[in-house]
Write a protein that holds these residues in place. Structure first.
Motif, short mmCIF file in Angstrom:
data_model
loop_
_atom_site.label_atom_id
_atom_site.label_comp_id
_atom_site.label_asym_id
_atom_site.label_seq_id
_atom_site.Cartn_x
_atom_site.Cartn_y
_atom_site.Cartn_z
N ALA A 6 37.49 34.62 36.84
CA ALA A 6 38.13 35.73 37.53
C ALA A 6 37.23 36.37 38.57
CB ALA A 6 38.58 36.79 36.52
N ASP A 7 35.93 36.10 38.52
CA ASP A 7 35.05 36.72 39.50
C ASP A 7 34.81 35.81 40.71
OD1 ASP A 7 31.86 36.07 37.78
OD2 ASP A 7 33.63 34.83 38.16
N SER A 8 35.53 34.68 40.80
CA SER A 8 35.44 33.86 42.00
C SER A 8 36.33 34.44 43.08
CB SER A 8 35.85 32.42 41.69
OG SER A 8 37.20 32.38 41.28
N ARG A 9 36.24 33.94 44.31
CA ARG A 9 37.03 34.47 45.41
C ARG A 9 38.38 33.77 45.45
NH1 ARG A 9 36.44 37.85 49.16
NH2 ARG A 9 34.26 38.18 48.67
N TYR A 10 39.42 34.55 45.67
CA TYR A 10 40.79 34.02 45.70
C TYR A 10 41.41 34.26 47.06
CZ TYR A 10 40.41 33.79 40.60
OH TYR A 10 40.01 33.49 39.33
N ASP A 11 42.29 33.35 47.43
CA ASP A 11 43.09 33.56 48.63
C ASP A 11 44.25 34.51 48.33
OD1 ASP A 11 41.62 31.60 50.18
OD2 ASP A 11 42.65 30.07 48.99
N PRO A 57 41.60 43.67 31.89
CA PRO A 57 41.42 44.67 32.96
C PRO A 57 40.24 44.35 33.88
CG PRO A 57 41.86 45.75 30.87
CD PRO A 57 41.63 44.31 30.55
N SER A 58 39.11 43.91 33.30
CA SER A 58 37.94 43.59 34.13
C SER A 58 38.22 42.40 35.03
CB SER A 58 36.72 43.30 33.25
OG SER A 58 36.36 44.44 32.51
N ALA A 59 38.90 41.37 34.47
CA ALA A 59 39.22 40.19 35.26
C ALA A 59 40.14 40.55 36.42
CB ALA A 59 39.86 39.12 34.37
N ILE A 60 41.14 41.37 36.15
CA ILE A 60 42.08 41.78 37.20
C ILE A 60 41.36 42.60 38.27
CG2 ILE A 60 44.05 43.29 37.67
CD1 ILE A 60 45.28 42.30 35.06
N ALA A 61 40.49 43.52 37.85
CA ALA A 61 39.77 44.36 38.81
C ALA A 61 38.90 43.51 39.73
CB ALA A 61 38.92 45.38 38.06
N ARG A 62 38.18 42.53 39.15
CA ARG A 62 37.33 41.67 39.98
C ARG A 62 38.17 40.82 40.92
NH1 ARG A 62 34.32 41.18 35.08
NH2 ARG A 62 35.46 39.26 34.56
N ALA A 63 39.28 40.29 40.42
CA ALA A 63 40.12 39.45 41.26
C ALA A 63 40.73 40.24 42.41
CB ALA A 63 41.23 38.81 40.41
N LEU A 64 41.15 41.49 42.15
CA LEU A 64 41.69 42.33 43.22
C LEU A 64 40.64 42.56 44.31
CD1 LEU A 64 43.72 45.02 41.24
CD2 LEU A 64 44.63 43.50 43.00
N GLU A 65 39.41 42.76 43.88
CA GLU A 65 38.34 43.02 44.84
C GLU A 65 38.01 41.80 45.68
OE1 GLU A 65 33.67 44.55 44.88
OE2 GLU A 65 34.79 44.45 43.01
N HIS A 66 38.23 40.61 45.10
CA HIS A 66 37.81 39.38 45.77
C HIS A 66 38.99 38.51 46.19
CE1 HIS A 66 34.13 40.53 43.50
NE2 HIS A 66 33.55 40.15 44.62
N LEU A 86 49.07 49.99 39.60
CA LEU A 86 47.63 50.08 39.81
C LEU A 86 47.16 49.01 40.78
CD1 LEU A 86 44.87 51.30 39.14
CD2 LEU A 86 44.75 49.74 37.17
N GLU A 87 47.68 47.79 40.59
CA GLU A 87 47.30 46.70 41.49
C GLU A 87 47.68 47.03 42.93
OE1 GLU A 87 48.04 43.37 37.98
OE2 GLU A 87 49.39 43.48 39.71
N ALA A 88 48.88 47.56 43.13
CA ALA A 88 49.32 47.92 44.48
C ALA A 88 48.48 49.04 45.05
CB ALA A 88 50.80 48.32 44.46
N GLU A 89 48.13 50.03 44.23
CA GLU A 89 47.31 51.14 44.70
C GLU A 89 45.94 50.67 45.15
OE1 GLU A 89 47.21 54.03 41.64
OE2 GLU A 89 49.34 54.54 41.79
N VAL A 90 45.36 49.74 44.41
CA VAL A 90 44.05 49.19 44.80
C VAL A 90 44.15 48.48 46.14
CG1 VAL A 90 42.28 47.49 44.23
CG2 VAL A 90 43.18 49.01 42.45
#
Length: 742
Positions: A6-11, A57-66, A86-90
């Motif tokens: 989950a901490d890798s970069r996603y398109d 939650p941590s996996a989702i947070a990292r994925a949203l950031e990347h 929450l995802e949309a707000e981020v």
């Protein structure tokens, strides 16, 4: 199914509610089998991406950031879900103005859309939820968002590169990066836009009112004026309408990066390219660089490029023809007294040494000429380094640039020895620096392997020596033998070192003089030679005169050598430097050479030297010679090469009507001053100015130049020479004027 960390970069981050999981699963399968530039799309789909035992939650947070974008499957359930909200707000927080299309909504079911979603264009799938039908349009949007995110990441990396790049290492604190200065120690530079002469402004204020969303702009000024810092400030803060995506690079790197930049330009209409060091890349590369700048401009890129003023004026036609005329030319002005004190205070704060700023203020207020010296940011930095290193330094001679650089260089070598990071032999460090300085002076733009210039053994000893290496911009590469040297941290260091080697050879005499005069240097080096001469005592000046005179005489007596081109160059250079020695006996040598020399170039050097020594008899005779066309052409030709209007050899170049802005500025600059040297050259300057004006078209004098000449006419006339000067001025004022000048 392969689980991605989950901490890798996603398109893509796929956001959905559990009620729509079947649709999301199908969409995920379609997306992850789609391609982006010959690779599969990377999609964050929680069931596939989050591993067993991992914090969701941590996996989702990292994925949203990347993730480059968030594809939202919008339904009433999605809108009601706390997780998806929450995802949309981020995502909104990352892109509040939706400039980067971070949220890509898919309206799957009728919903009451909140403002954060309703303001965005969405794919309406309420009647066509067949993935095959809307997938191409969605993929097009994803690819745009991914490209935009990659450009932002690249811009961010370039910003970090600028902040972390080593700057002038004598700032202390262990060779800090630009981050050491930014932003607290940056002085907002004053600039003079040439489109609006006289309207000097701070760069930040100019940016707020200028239209910088397109076109090119030139940033010019003398060496050490702060042009690089101005461009770095543009990268880091921007302002006004300057595009948010900015790239900072050195001109010599532009050819290798041009294709990449043009691709980026075609992806986005908001790109600025900031090109530093146009003059350092070398005149041989100017045309190539200008072509690349023109291509970028054609793609809508905003361009700022920096160069020394003389280089810009000398190459203005080439730059304008191939890259387009700049919308404005911003001349960086000297720092004011308040600028100097502000920088000194901030520097002292960084070093936790409040006494430093007090010493600086005392120097600029009590030492004549010190403020003029310190108004150049480069020289001020050297002065502060010296004050911080040795509070007891002799500041009396710091009005001479040579003395300042010489004190710095010696203190730098000594400090690095004391730190224990410079283990090389000091004479070897110095001689190797000089070899590189001469290399870069004669081969601007080239980037040699250091061992090819200083020798393999010297490079082995000095490659890890901070006293040697940290004054240079070295790319060490992966192997020691692949290292290249881009230049000195600041080009003025190299120019000073060449001047230092010239003065040392003059004191040594003999063949050492030949060695340093094999390269004919210009005013950028001779400013340091003259500065060194000004601070030498009479005993050492007499020794230099004797050594130069002896070498001049020995060449004349060597019949085989005297007729060669090398001998002519040496003799001309010797006469030039004899003319700059404030020693009474020098005039005798110059007058004798003027009367017996048949070579026009050598006769000219002898005449000017004698004029500088106050010999009005030689002046009168030479002024009559300058009325002859051939002598006048030679005089103009040498002037243009020496001051850098043309890239040529003063022994062979012949004036063909080329532009002469640098010579023009030098002549008018001296005519506006009133030192002994300026007054002695006044008649020759006026003759030369008239010669240029009468051989060029449309070169009428501007208001400032006319003011300078009228000041000479208005001066009190008392001697026959003063009357001759007045006549020359009146003849110039009566020449046909440019009709565009009121």
């Amino acid at each position: 199914m392969t689980v991605q960390r989950a901490d890798s970069r996603y398109d893509v981050f796929l956001s959905y509610s559990d009620d729509d999981r079947d649709f999301a699963q199908a969409l995920y399968e379609a997306l992850r089998h789609s391609t982006l530039r010959r690779r599969r799309l990377k999609v964050f789909f929680a069931p596939a991406a989050v591993g067993i035992g991992e914090s969701i939650p941590s996996a989702i947070a990292r994925a949203l950031e990347h993730s480059s974008c968030l594809v939202a499957v919008v339904t009433p359930s999605w809108l009601a879900s706390e997780w998806t909200s929450l995802e949309a707000e981020v995502a909104v927080w990352r892109d509040p103005a939706a400039n980067h299309r971070l949220i890509l909504p898919l309206l799957l079911k009728p919903s009451d859309l909140p403002n954060t979603i309703s303001r965005l264009k969405y794919l309406d799938l309420r009647r066509k939820s067949d993935i095959e039908k809307f997938l191409p349009e969605l993929l097009s949007a994803i690819r745009w968002s991914v490209a935009e995110e990659e450009a932002r990441r690249q811009s961010s990396a370039e910003t970090r590169k600028v902040l972390s790049a080593p700057i002038l290492p004598w700032l202390g604190l262990g060779s800090p990066s630009f981050d050491f200065l930014w932003p607290e120690m940056i002085i907002d530079p004053s600039i003079s836009p040439r489109r609006h002469p006289g309207s000097d402004n701070k760069l930040s204020r100019w940016l707020k009112s200028a239209h910088t969303e397109s076109g090119s702009f030139a940033v010019v000024g003398p060496a050490g004026a702060g042009k690089t810092t101005a461009l770095r400030s543009l990268l880091l803060t921007g302002g006004g309408t300057l595009p948010s995506q900015r790239v900072f690079l050195h001109a010599r790197d532009l050819p290798s990066r041009a294709d990449e930049l043009n691709v980026r330009a075609k992806r986005t209409s908001k790109l600025a390219v900031l090109v530093d060091g146009l003059d350092e890349a070398g005149e041989d590369l100017t045309e190539v660089i200008a072509q690349h700048l023109g291509a970028l401009a054609a793609n809508g890129v905003t361009i700022f490029y920096a160069a020394r003023t003389d280089f810009f004026e000398r190459n203005g036609d080439t730059l304008g023809r191939l890259s387009g005329l700049p919308r404005d030319v911003l001349e960086v002005k000297s720092w004011t007294r308040q600028d100097v004190l502000d920088f000194g205070n901030r520097y002292a704060d960084r070093l936790s040494d409040p006494s430093l700023s007090a010493r600086l203020e005392s120097i600029i207020d009590s030492v004549p000429g010190a403020l003029s010296m310190a108004s150049n940011p480069m020289r001020l930095t050297l002065l502060l380094y010296l004050l911080a290193s040795d509070p007891s330094i002799d500041v009396v001679h710091l009005t001479e640039p040579y003395a300042l650089y010489d004190m710095f260089y010696r203190e730098w070598i000594s400090t690095e020895r004391h730190r224990g990071t410079g283990g090389g032999d000091p004479p070897l460090v110095h001689s190797s620096h000089v070899l590189l300085a001469r290399w870069f002076y004669t081969r601007p733009g080239e980037r040699p392997h250091p061992q090819d210039v200083i020798g393999a053994n010297s490079w082995t000893e000095l490659s890890t020596d901070s006293a040697f290496a940290e004054l240079l911009d070295i790319d060490h590469g992966r192997r020691e033998d692949l290292a290249i040297v881009r230049g000195f941290r600041h080009e003025t260091i190299g120019e000073f070192l060449i001047a230092k080697s010239i003065v040392a050879a003059f004191l040594l005499g003999g063949s050492a003089i030949d060695d340093v005069l094999t390269v004919t240097v210009r005013d950028d080096v001779n400013i340091y030679v003259r500065s060194a001469i000004n601070q030498l005592g009479q005993h050492r000046l007499a020794a230099i005169l004797a050594n130069l005179a002896q070498r001049f005489e020995s060449i004349e007596q060597d019949d085989a050598f005297r007729s060669t081109n090398a001998a002519e160059r040496l003799r001309e250079q010797i006469l030039y430097y004899v003319g700059r020695l404030p020693v009474a006996d020098a005039a005798q040598i110059l007058v004798s050479a003027f009367h017996r020399e048949t070579n026009p170039l050598l006769r000219r050097s002898a005449a000017l030297g004698a004029i500088l020594h106050g010999r009005e008899d030689v002046e009168s005779e030479y002024m009559l010679m300058l009325e002859q066309p051939e002598e006048a052409i030679l005089n103009r030709s040498v002037q243009m090469v020496y001051f850098g209007d043309v890239h040529g050899d003063l022994h062979t170049f012949r004036d063909g009507g080329e532009d002469w802005p640098k010579s023009r500025r030098a002549i008018l600059g001296r005519l506006s001053q009133n030192s002994v040297r300026d007054r002695r050259l006044r008649l020759w300057d006026l003759k030369t100015l008239k010669s240029f004006l009468t051989t060029r078209e449309d070169t009428g004098l501007d208001a400032r130049e006319l003011h300078v000449l009228h000041g000479l006419v208005d001066s009190k006339v008392s001697t026959a020479r003063d009357e001759e000067i007045r006549r020359e001025v009146m003849q110039i004022l009566q020449l046909p004027r440019d009709p565009s000048i009121a």
